[in-house]
Design an enzyme around this catalytic site. Sequence first.
Site, mmCIF file in Angstrom:
data_model
loop_
_atom_site.group_PDB
_atom_site.id
_atom_site.type_symbol
_atom_site.label_atom_id
_atom_site.label_comp_id
_atom_site.label_asym_id
_atom_site.label_seq_id
_atom_site.Cartn_x
_atom_site.Cartn_y
_atom_site.Cartn_z
ATOM 1 N N ASP A 42 4.799 16.191 8.053
ATOM 2 C CA ASP A 42 5.205 17.596 8.128
ATOM 3 C C ASP A 42 4.167 18.433 8.862
ATOM 4 O O ASP A 42 3.728 19.468 8.373
ATOM 5 C CB ASP A 42 5.452 18.143 6.712
ATOM 6 C CG ASP A 42 6.470 17.320 5.941
ATOM 7 O OD1 ASP A 42 6.186 16.151 5.650
ATOM 8 O OD2 ASP A 42 7.566 17.829 5.668
ATOM 9 N N TYR A 72 8.937 20.891 14.165
ATOM 10 C CA TYR A 72 9.651 22.055 13.610
ATOM 11 C C TYR A 72 10.324 22.881 14.699
ATOM 12 O O TYR A 72 10.495 24.086 14.572
ATOM 13 C CB TYR A 72 8.719 22.911 12.733
ATOM 14 C CG TYR A 72 8.426 22.222 11.414
ATOM 15 C CD1 TYR A 72 7.559 21.134 11.372
ATOM 16 C CD2 TYR A 72 9.060 22.612 10.242
ATOM 17 C CE1 TYR A 72 7.328 20.452 10.189
ATOM 18 C CE2 TYR A 72 8.828 21.939 9.053
ATOM 19 C CZ TYR A 72 7.959 20.861 9.036
ATOM 20 O OH TYR A 72 7.738 20.183 7.878
ATOM 21 N N ASN A 107 13.887 15.555 8.063
ATOM 22 C CA ASN A 107 15.081 16.402 8.211
ATOM 23 C C ASN A 107 14.966 17.351 9.406
ATOM 24 O O ASN A 107 15.970 17.708 10.015
ATOM 25 C CB ASN A 107 15.339 17.194 6.925
ATOM 26 C CG ASN A 107 14.142 17.984 6.467
ATOM 27 O OD1 ASN A 107 13.064 17.429 6.266
ATOM 28 N ND2 ASN A 107 14.304 19.291 6.315
ATOM 29 N N HIS A 192 10.819 9.751 4.455
ATOM 30 C CA HIS A 192 10.507 11.185 4.483
ATOM 31 C C HIS A 192 10.637 11.841 3.108
ATOM 32 O O HIS A 192 9.712 12.490 2.634
ATOM 33 C CB HIS A 192 11.379 11.903 5.506
ATOM 34 C CG HIS A 192 10.984 13.341 5.674
ATOM 35 N ND1 HIS A 192 9.728 13.720 6.113
ATOM 36 C CD2 HIS A 192 11.649 14.497 5.422
ATOM 37 C CE1 HIS A 192 9.646 15.038 6.133
ATOM 38 N NE2 HIS A 192 10.789 15.531 5.709
ATOM 39 N N HIS A 202 12.336 20.584 -3.156
ATOM 40 C CA HIS A 202 13.033 19.325 -2.830
ATOM 41 C C HIS A 202 13.104 18.352 -4.000
ATOM 42 O O HIS A 202 13.212 17.137 -3.794
ATOM 43 C CB HIS A 202 12.370 18.629 -1.629
ATOM 44 C CG HIS A 202 12.276 19.493 -0.408
ATOM 45 N ND1 HIS A 202 13.376 20.041 0.186
ATOM 46 C CD2 HIS A 202 11.196 19.899 0.315
ATOM 47 C CE1 HIS A 202 12.989 20.755 1.231
ATOM 48 N NE2 HIS A 202 11.682 20.698 1.322
ATOM 49 N N VAL A 230 7.810 17.301 0.968
ATOM 50 C CA VAL A 230 7.284 18.324 0.063
ATOM 51 C C VAL A 230 5.906 18.737 0.583
ATOM 52 O O VAL A 230 5.038 17.890 0.786
ATOM 53 C CB VAL A 230 7.166 17.758 -1.370
ATOM 54 C CG1 VAL A 230 6.533 18.794 -2.292
ATOM 55 C CG2 VAL A 230 8.531 17.333 -1.880
ATOM 56 N N HIS A 231 5.728 20.039 0.781
ATOM 57 C CA HIS A 231 4.502 20.515 1.430
ATOM 58 C C HIS A 231 3.357 20.672 0.433
ATOM 59 O O HIS A 231 2.808 21.763 0.226
ATOM 60 C CB HIS A 231 4.774 21.829 2.164
ATOM 61 C CG HIS A 231 5.823 21.679 3.226
ATOM 62 N ND1 HIS A 231 6.461 22.736 3.822
ATOM 63 C CD2 HIS A 231 6.355 20.566 3.803
ATOM 64 C CE1 HIS A 231 7.335 22.289 4.708
ATOM 65 N NE2 HIS A 231 7.293 20.981 4.703
HETATM 66 FE FE LIG Z 1 11.146 17.666 5.522
#
Ligand SMILES: [Fe+2]
Length: 361
Positions: A42, A72, A107, A192, A202, A230-231
């Site tokens: 991410d 992104y 995603n 992912h 999520h 998940v960030h």
């Molecule tokens: Fe993602």
Amino acid sequence: MALSMLLSIITSSCDESSREFWFQTPPEIHPDAPYKFGIIGDLGQTYNSLSTLQHYMQSGADAVLFVGDLSYSDRYQYNDVGIRWDTWGRFVEQSTAYQPWMWSAGNHEIEFMPYMDEVVPFRNFLHRYPTPYLASKSTNPLWYAIKRASAHIIVLSSYSPFVKYTPQWTWLEEELKKVDREKTPWLIVLMHAPIYNSNEAHFMEGESMRAAFETWFVQYRVDVIFAGHVHAYERSYRISNIQYNVTSGDRYPIPDKSAPVYITVGDGGNQEGLAGRFLEPQPDYSAFREASYGHSMLEIKNRTHALYHWNRNDDGKKVPTDAFVLHNQYWGGNLRRRKLNKHHLRRTIQPITDKFLLDSE
Ligand SMILES: [Fe+2]
């Protein structure tokens, strides 16, 4: 063991702007071949992304296992989508031009955007980041496997069909049978959407893949599974929930020595920010969790031991925050360990202990 070679590539030889890149050829596949993987997810393209990349590059690792969500670009529209893919490519070039990054799709790579007539999923990602999927007899670049040094790495796609009888399910069933832990002791899986994570963001999105594949992950004694999405950072204990079958059985994950360690490294630093809200209380399966930007490092030492650590960026420098010694799921057991030369473990453990004492000073 053959030494790897340094090869260089010159982009253009006839004008003054030609640039020279180089890369190290991989070591021969060998059960005791050491190798250093960085794990990044991410990433995006912000100041935090830059810190993550710079800290990763300071580590001197050999390759990156990338757990999805690259540029992104899907947060932009029309021409800006392609421009953002270009800027991201230039941003990571400082590392990707010199060493392999093994890609898995997130995603944000789907880019299903009917409002601008883009209805082919993953088009930009697949066009720009090819994967060596044919070598592992995969029929789709979104899932594949590679062997590197002493590791067999399986890349899965959280956003492609994976239920029973689908191409990804059929491929994984065959690929797991091909894993030879005598030659490649370390079995690593990338995806992912995390299967075990206790962040509010999520939550449970990996549950369908858990239902499809967890039994295999335990049966084949996968060493570690890395995910992103998940960030925030999180690591699990070795647990499984394979006894649960909807109508009976314990519905809570239980300690399971055959299960993988699940690690979420979706904290590369993209523009969406950190996922700061964890479920409380912390579930028993969660060993360590923290919402900070960073990256992970897996240093394989030989067939029995690997050093793992997560580095967070917040301290303005590369700081190992969560660290442990990973014992190989195949060679770490008593039975096989006894077969090894009696000095093997002493030779193995001493340098690791020395390094940890140094790090903790
Ligand atoms: Fe993602």
